[in-house]
Design a protein around this motif. Structure first.
Motif, PDB file in Angstrom:
ATOM      1  N   LEU A 165       1.035  -1.175  -0.009  1.00  0.00           N
ATOM      2  CA  LEU A 165       0.107   0.085  -0.027  1.00  0.00           C
ATOM      3  C   LEU A 165       0.906   1.373   0.006  1.00  0.00           C
ATOM      4  O   LEU A 165       1.839   1.246   0.620  1.00  0.00           O
ATOM      5  N   ILE A 166       0.235   2.378  -0.799  1.00  0.00           N
ATOM      6  CA  ILE A 166       1.142   3.453  -1.011  1.00  0.00           C
ATOM      7  C   ILE A 166       0.136   4.757  -0.455  1.00  0.00           C
ATOM      8  O   ILE A 166      -0.709   4.652  -1.215  1.00  0.00           O
ATOM      9  N   GLU A 167       0.479   5.322   0.427  1.00  0.00           N
ATOM     10  CA  GLU A 167      -0.432   6.604   0.859  1.00  0.00           C
ATOM     11  C   GLU A 167      -0.069   7.614  -0.174  1.00  0.00           C
ATOM     12  O   GLU A 167       1.140   8.124  -0.164  1.00  0.00           O
ATOM     13  N   ILE A 168      -1.201   8.356  -0.507  1.00  0.00           N
ATOM     14  CA  ILE A 168      -0.833   9.682  -1.155  1.00  0.00           C
ATOM     15  C   ILE A 168      -1.530  10.657  -0.463  1.00  0.00           C
ATOM     16  O   ILE A 168      -2.789  10.512   0.377  1.00  0.00           O
ATOM     17  N   ALA A 169      -1.446  11.777  -0.540  1.00  0.00           N
ATOM     18  CA  ALA A 169      -2.160  13.206   0.052  1.00  0.00           C
ATOM     19  C   ALA A 169      -3.639  13.228  -0.690  1.00  0.00           C
ATOM     20  O   ALA A 169      -3.760  12.875  -1.979  1.00  0.00           O
ATOM     21  N   ARG A 170      -4.558  13.353   0.190  1.00  0.00           N
ATOM     22  CA  ARG A 170      -5.986  13.378  -0.280  1.00  0.00           C
ATOM     23  C   ARG A 170      -6.050  14.608  -1.190  1.00  0.00           C
ATOM     24  O   ARG A 170      -5.461  15.748  -0.807  1.00  0.00           O
ATOM     25  N   PRO A 171      -6.857  14.223  -2.411  1.00  0.00           N
ATOM     26  CA  PRO A 171      -6.674  15.306  -3.458  1.00  0.00           C
ATOM     27  C   PRO A 171      -7.700  16.676  -2.742  1.00  0.00           C
ATOM     28  O   PRO A 171      -8.531  16.496  -2.170  1.00  0.00           O
ATOM     29  N   GLU A 172      -7.007  17.940  -3.063  1.00  0.00           N
ATOM     30  CA  GLU A 172      -7.569  19.242  -2.664  1.00  0.00           C
ATOM     31  C   GLU A 172      -9.002  19.166  -2.890  1.00  0.00           C
ATOM     32  O   GLU A 172      -9.881  19.732  -1.887  1.00  0.00           O
ATOM     33  N   HIS A 173      -9.549  18.882  -3.941  1.00  0.00           N
ATOM     34  CA  HIS A 173     -11.058  18.774  -4.107  1.00  0.00           C
ATOM     35  C   HIS A 173     -11.809  17.660  -4.150  1.00  0.00           C
ATOM     36  O   HIS A 173     -12.944  17.221  -4.542  1.00  0.00           O
ATOM     37  N   GLY A 174     -11.087  16.506  -3.482  1.00  0.00           N
ATOM     38  CA  GLY A 174     -11.940  15.426  -3.031  1.00  0.00           C
ATOM     39  C   GLY A 174     -11.690  14.187  -4.125  1.00  0.00           C
ATOM     40  O   GLY A 174     -11.033  14.539  -5.040  1.00  0.00           O
ATOM     41  N   PHE A 175     -12.069  13.140  -3.692  1.00  0.00           N
ATOM     42  CA  PHE A 175     -12.032  11.891  -4.617  1.00  0.00           C
ATOM     43  C   PHE A 175     -13.183  11.035  -4.573  1.00  0.00           C
ATOM     44  O   PHE A 175     -13.576  10.760  -3.601  1.00  0.00           O
ATOM     45  N   TRP A 176     -13.757  10.478  -5.543  1.00  0.00           N
ATOM     46  CA  TRP A 176     -14.735   9.784  -5.786  1.00  0.00           C
ATOM     47  C   TRP A 176     -14.568   8.739  -7.004  1.00  0.00           C
ATOM     48  O   TRP A 176     -14.138   9.241  -8.121  1.00  0.00           O
ATOM     49  N   GLU A 177     -14.854   7.717  -7.272  1.00  0.00           N
ATOM     50  CA  GLU A 177     -15.221   7.050  -8.289  1.00  0.00           C
ATOM     51  C   GLU A 177     -16.688   6.607  -8.983  1.00  0.00           C
ATOM     52  O   GLU A 177     -17.693   6.933  -7.901  1.00  0.00           O
ATOM     53  N   VAL A 178     -16.851   6.536  -9.971  1.00  0.00           N
ATOM     54  CA  VAL A 178     -18.297   6.349 -10.616  1.00  0.00           C
ATOM     55  C   VAL A 178     -18.704   4.871 -10.272  1.00  0.00           C
ATOM     56  O   VAL A 178     -18.416   4.111 -11.427  1.00  0.00           O
ATOM     57  N   ASN A 179     -19.143   4.525  -9.174  1.00  0.00           N
ATOM     58  CA  ASN A 179     -19.674   3.146  -9.115  1.00  0.00           C
ATOM     59  C   ASN A 179     -21.062   2.870  -9.310  1.00  0.00           C
ATOM     60  O   ASN A 179     -21.462   1.845  -9.802  1.00  0.00           O
ATOM     61  N   ASN A 180     -21.859   4.043  -9.133  1.00  0.00           N
ATOM     62  CA  ASN A 180     -23.198   4.059  -9.377  1.00  0.00           C
ATOM     63  C   ASN A 180     -23.891   5.104 -10.328  1.00  0.00           C
ATOM     64  O   ASN A 180     -23.014   6.076 -10.337  1.00  0.00           O
ATOM     65  N   PRO A 181     -25.038   5.194 -10.939  1.00  0.00           N
ATOM     66  CA  PRO A 181     -25.394   6.051 -11.747  1.00  0.00           C
ATOM     67  C   PRO A 181     -25.413   7.601 -10.939  1.00  0.00           C
ATOM     68  O   PRO A 181     -25.220   8.643 -11.169  1.00  0.00           O
ATOM     69  N   GLU A 182     -25.542   7.441  -9.286  1.00  0.00           N
ATOM     70  CA  GLU A 182     -25.835   8.467  -8.470  1.00  0.00           C
ATOM     71  C   GLU A 182     -24.415   9.117  -8.333  1.00  0.00           C
ATOM     72  O   GLU A 182     -24.397  10.405  -7.891  1.00  0.00           O
ATOM     73  N   ASP A 183     -23.489   8.600  -8.547  1.00  0.00           N
ATOM     74  CA  ASP A 183     -21.900   9.029  -8.422  1.00  0.00           C
ATOM     75  C   ASP A 183     -21.733  10.019  -9.495  1.00  0.00           C
ATOM     76  O   ASP A 183     -20.837  10.977  -9.260  1.00  0.00           O
ATOM     77  N   VAL A 184     -22.464   9.943 -10.652  1.00  0.00           N
ATOM     78  CA  VAL A 184     -21.944  11.106 -11.750  1.00  0.00           C
ATOM     79  C   VAL A 184     -22.096  12.382 -11.225  1.00  0.00           C
ATOM     80  O   VAL A 184     -21.267  13.382 -11.750  1.00  0.00           O
ATOM     81  N   ALA A 185     -23.230  12.808 -10.552  1.00  0.00           N
ATOM     82  CA  ALA A 185     -23.480  14.243 -10.062  1.00  0.00           C
ATOM     83  C   ALA A 185     -22.117  14.566  -9.124  1.00  0.00           C
ATOM     84  O   ALA A 185     -21.577  15.747  -9.270  1.00  0.00           O
ATOM     85  N   LEU A 186     -21.848  13.538  -8.262  1.00  0.00           N
ATOM     86  CA  LEU A 186     -20.800  13.755  -7.326  1.00  0.00           C
ATOM     87  C   LEU A 186     -19.418  14.023  -8.059  1.00  0.00           C
ATOM     88  O   LEU A 186     -18.619  15.251  -7.760  1.00  0.00           O
ATOM     89  N   VAL A 187     -19.137  13.558  -8.929  1.00  0.00           N
ATOM     90  CA  VAL A 187     -17.847  13.373  -9.777  1.00  0.00           C
ATOM     91  C   VAL A 187     -17.682  14.696 -10.613  1.00  0.00           C
ATOM     92  O   VAL A 187     -16.677  15.347 -10.804  1.00  0.00           O
ATOM     93  N   GLU A 188     -18.960  15.102 -11.208  1.00  0.00           N
ATOM     94  CA  GLU A 188     -19.113  16.256 -12.189  1.00  0.00           C
ATOM     95  C   GLU A 188     -18.964  17.781 -11.173  1.00  0.00           C
ATOM     96  O   GLU A 188     -18.150  18.311 -11.573  1.00  0.00           O
ATOM     97  N   ARG A 189     -19.455  17.586  -9.916  1.00  0.00           N
ATOM     98  CA  ARG A 189     -19.042  18.571  -9.167  1.00  0.00           C
ATOM     99  C   ARG A 189     -17.643  18.618  -8.496  1.00  0.00           C
ATOM    100  O   ARG A 189     -16.858  19.915  -8.871  1.00  0.00           O
ATOM    101  N   THR A 190     -16.842  17.678  -8.439  1.00  0.00           N
ATOM    102  CA  THR A 190     -15.602  17.562  -8.313  1.00  0.00           C
ATOM    103  C   THR A 190     -14.719  18.029  -9.799  1.00  0.00           C
ATOM    104  O   THR A 190     -13.613  18.869  -9.448  1.00  0.00           O
ATOM    105  N   LEU A 191     -15.203  17.643 -10.871  1.00  0.00           N
ATOM    106  CA  LEU A 191     -14.514  18.185 -11.855  1.00  0.00           C
ATOM    107  C   LEU A 191     -14.436  19.478 -12.081  1.00  0.00           C
ATOM    108  O   LEU A 191     -13.688  20.125 -12.471  1.00  0.00           O
TER     109      LEU A 191
END
Length: 265
Positions: free
Chosen positions: A235-261
């Motif tokens: 395992l390699i620890e990296i710093a938490r991205p400034e604007h957050g991080f999430w993957e598109v696992n479900n259709p509901e995640d699209v809006a969350l990822v769009e906000r981060t983009l």
């Protein structure tokens, strides 16, 4: 031992696996996401562009078994390789690509096609960690703050299969990965696993020859095959991205990822 400072850089193949037949989100790689500038692109293109951050260090290709995805990738100028439709996950897809190449790379990176928010820092960290201390399999994680940990817990409570958590031993090797928030407790302090792996060709070929185990099958997490067969995952620890991080696992995640983009502009 650490690599010599005058050693040539490793030959890296970065693969973006993308399959159409996702159970939770069919056609996910072609899902449209809007960036902060209003431009709409398919998810696979956003993930390709995340991979292109290290085009100075790696050859980059999308691996798919679906002609629709392949045509889309070619349409935006990406490189694509076709793989068999019976492969079970992205790691098997990465292994299959080795047989299509005249020469093995030193390292293969798997940037999953639903991870458009992977920062360059995570890719660099994987390559640099392997150069400093070669390992068969490496993967990164970030420490959750209360907001990110809360999102993981909220998804679990709502019955959504969301992000993946990981727990480690004292030497930094993975003990277990789960689609549940583990260990039990408050969200802050959870380790969020990023959908990103680095493997040696030998580790990939070994993986493809191994049968899935009950934990991999139950969790739906490909990396558990390594642990179930006694292969260490560093395992390699990296710093938490400034604007957050999430993957598109479900259709509901699209809006969350769009906000981060949008927040990254």
């Amino acid at each position: 031992m650490p690599a010599s400072s005058d050693a040539p850089p490793p030959r890296v193949l970065l693969v973006v696996p993308a399959r159409y037949a996702s159970q939770r989100f069919p056609g996910k790689p072609l899902a449209a996401l809007r960036g902060g500038d209003g431009v709409i692109k398919p998810l696979v293109q956003w993930s390709w562009e995340a991979a292109m951050a290290v085009r100075d260090r790696a050859d980059i290709v999308v691996a798919t078994d679906d002609a629709r995805i392949a045509d889309t990738v070619r349409g935006f100028g990406g490189a694509v390789a076709m793989t068999a439709p019976d492969l079970r996950n992205g790691t098997e897809r990465c292994a299959a690509l080795l047989d299509q190449r005249d020469e093995d790379p030193d390292l293969v990176i798997n940037l999953q096609g639903d991870s458009p928010l992977v920062p360059r820092a995570a890719l660099d960290a994987l390559i640099d960690a392997w150069v400093a201390a070669p390992a068969s399999v490496l993967t990164p994680w970030i420490a959750c703050d209360s907001a990110l940990g809360g999102q993981l817990i909220a998804d679990h409570q709502a019955g959504r299969v969301g992000g993946t958590t990981v727990v480690a031993d004292r030497s930094g090797q993975a003990l277990y990965f789960s689609k549940r928030p583990i260990p039990y407790g408050p969200g802050e302090g959870l380790k969020l696993h990023l959908g990103l792996y680095a493997y040696t060709p030998a580790a990939l070929r070994n993986y493809a020859a191994l049968p899935p185990g009950p934990l991999e099958t139950a969790e739906g997490l490909e990396q558990l095959r390594f642990l179930e067969h006694g292969v260490p995952v560093k395992l390699i620890e990296i710093a938490r991205p400034e604007h957050g991080f999430w993957e598109v696992n479900n259709p509901e995640d699209v809006a969350l990822v769009e906000r981060t983009l949008a927040a990254r502009l």
